[in-house]
Design an enzyme around this catalytic site. Sequence first.
Site, mmCIF file in Angstrom:
data_model
loop_
_atom_site.group_PDB
_atom_site.id
_atom_site.type_symbol
_atom_site.label_atom_id
_atom_site.label_comp_id
_atom_site.label_asym_id
_atom_site.label_seq_id
_atom_site.Cartn_x
_atom_site.Cartn_y
_atom_site.Cartn_z
ATOM 1 C CB SER A 1 -0.907 0.025 1.233
ATOM 2 O OG SER A 1 -1.757 -1.089 1.247
HETATM 3 N N1 SAM Z 1 -0.893 -4.706 4.159
HETATM 4 C C1 SAM Z 1 -0.213 -5.009 2.949
HETATM 5 C C2 SAM Z 1 1.207 -4.487 2.936
HETATM 6 O O1 SAM Z 1 1.596 -3.776 3.863
HETATM 7 O O2 SAM Z 1 1.953 -4.831 2.005
HETATM 8 C C3 SAM Z 1 -1.006 -4.528 1.760
HETATM 9 C C4 SAM Z 1 -1.304 -5.652 0.889
HETATM 10 S S1 SAM Z 1 -2.362 -5.518 -0.479
HETATM 11 C C5 SAM Z 1 -2.918 -3.893 -0.660
HETATM 12 C C6 SAM Z 1 -3.795 -6.409 0.111
HETATM 13 C C7 SAM Z 1 -3.530 -7.841 0.492
HETATM 14 O O3 SAM Z 1 -4.775 -8.416 0.934
HETATM 15 C C8 SAM Z 1 -3.032 -8.721 -0.649
HETATM 16 O O4 SAM Z 1 -1.826 -9.325 -0.286
HETATM 17 C C9 SAM Z 1 -4.153 -9.758 -0.822
HETATM 18 O O5 SAM Z 1 -3.694 -11.032 -1.227
HETATM 19 C C10 SAM Z 1 -4.742 -9.780 0.577
HETATM 20 N N2 SAM Z 1 -6.115 -10.315 0.658
HETATM 21 C C11 SAM Z 1 -7.141 -10.151 -0.199
HETATM 22 N N3 SAM Z 1 -8.224 -10.805 0.237
HETATM 23 C C12 SAM Z 1 -7.885 -11.401 1.407
HETATM 24 C C13 SAM Z 1 -8.565 -12.226 2.338
HETATM 25 N N4 SAM Z 1 -9.836 -12.592 2.171
HETATM 26 N N5 SAM Z 1 -7.898 -12.646 3.435
HETATM 27 C C14 SAM Z 1 -6.597 -12.298 3.643
HETATM 28 N N6 SAM Z 1 -5.896 -11.516 2.789
HETATM 29 C C15 SAM Z 1 -6.531 -11.068 1.684
#
Ligand code: SAM
Length: 216
Positions: free
Chosen positions: A64
Amino acid sequence: MEDTYKHKGLRKQLVEEIKRKGIEDERVISAIGKIPRHFFFEKIFDIHAYEDKAFPIEAGQTISQPYTVAFQTELLEVKPGDKTLEIGTGSGYQAAVLVELGADVYTIEYQKKLYQKVIRFLPNLGYQPHMYHGDGSKGLPRFAPYDGIIVTAGAPAVPEALIDQLKVGGRLVIPVGDDKRQSMLLIKKISDHEVEKESYNHFSFVPLRGEQGWSP
Ligand code: SAM
């Protein structure tokens, strides 16, 4: 990878930029100022780590934007020792920020490839959140209730399970909207049956997947 004077200088500029954009919480600012964000990037892209932008990581996901990380963290009002659940571990950067604030961090990631990477990477950097692989759209009921829950992927609606897994007095920060644009919702659990909501525009996240997300 090294944390050179150049990286430190760029990080200082990034901190000034997020302050200019309205981030005020000194503890959040200091965590962003401390964590070498370029460690979360492939070496060839490390120059991009201190731009205030989201950046692609593996499995079609993103790390992000630093301003967004700071904004969500500020809304969460983390106190040392708070049991905090992050949904969407991704690169692990947001989890590292929460650990820096003294939270007891639980984080869950849907993509196995990212989970397998982060379980080695974060402890090597000195960060030890509790890391899980699975569908966080249903929360992580095994360890509930939480003082705070932060969702780092865009949801179609607020999953009821997440409010259930909050303590009374707890806070949920979650982007909700369509697949392109979301509002950041802050949901405060006032009592077992009552919540207060605040909404902030506009953000753009990768979609939350899973049972309470957009699709499996
Ligand atoms: N917090 C992260 C970082 O600091 O890098 C941001 C990651 S990205 C914007 C969002 C993440 O949410 C992705 O890695 C995606 O695979 C994960 N994601 C999406 N749906 C999800 C779910 N149902 N449960 C867990 N993770 C999920």
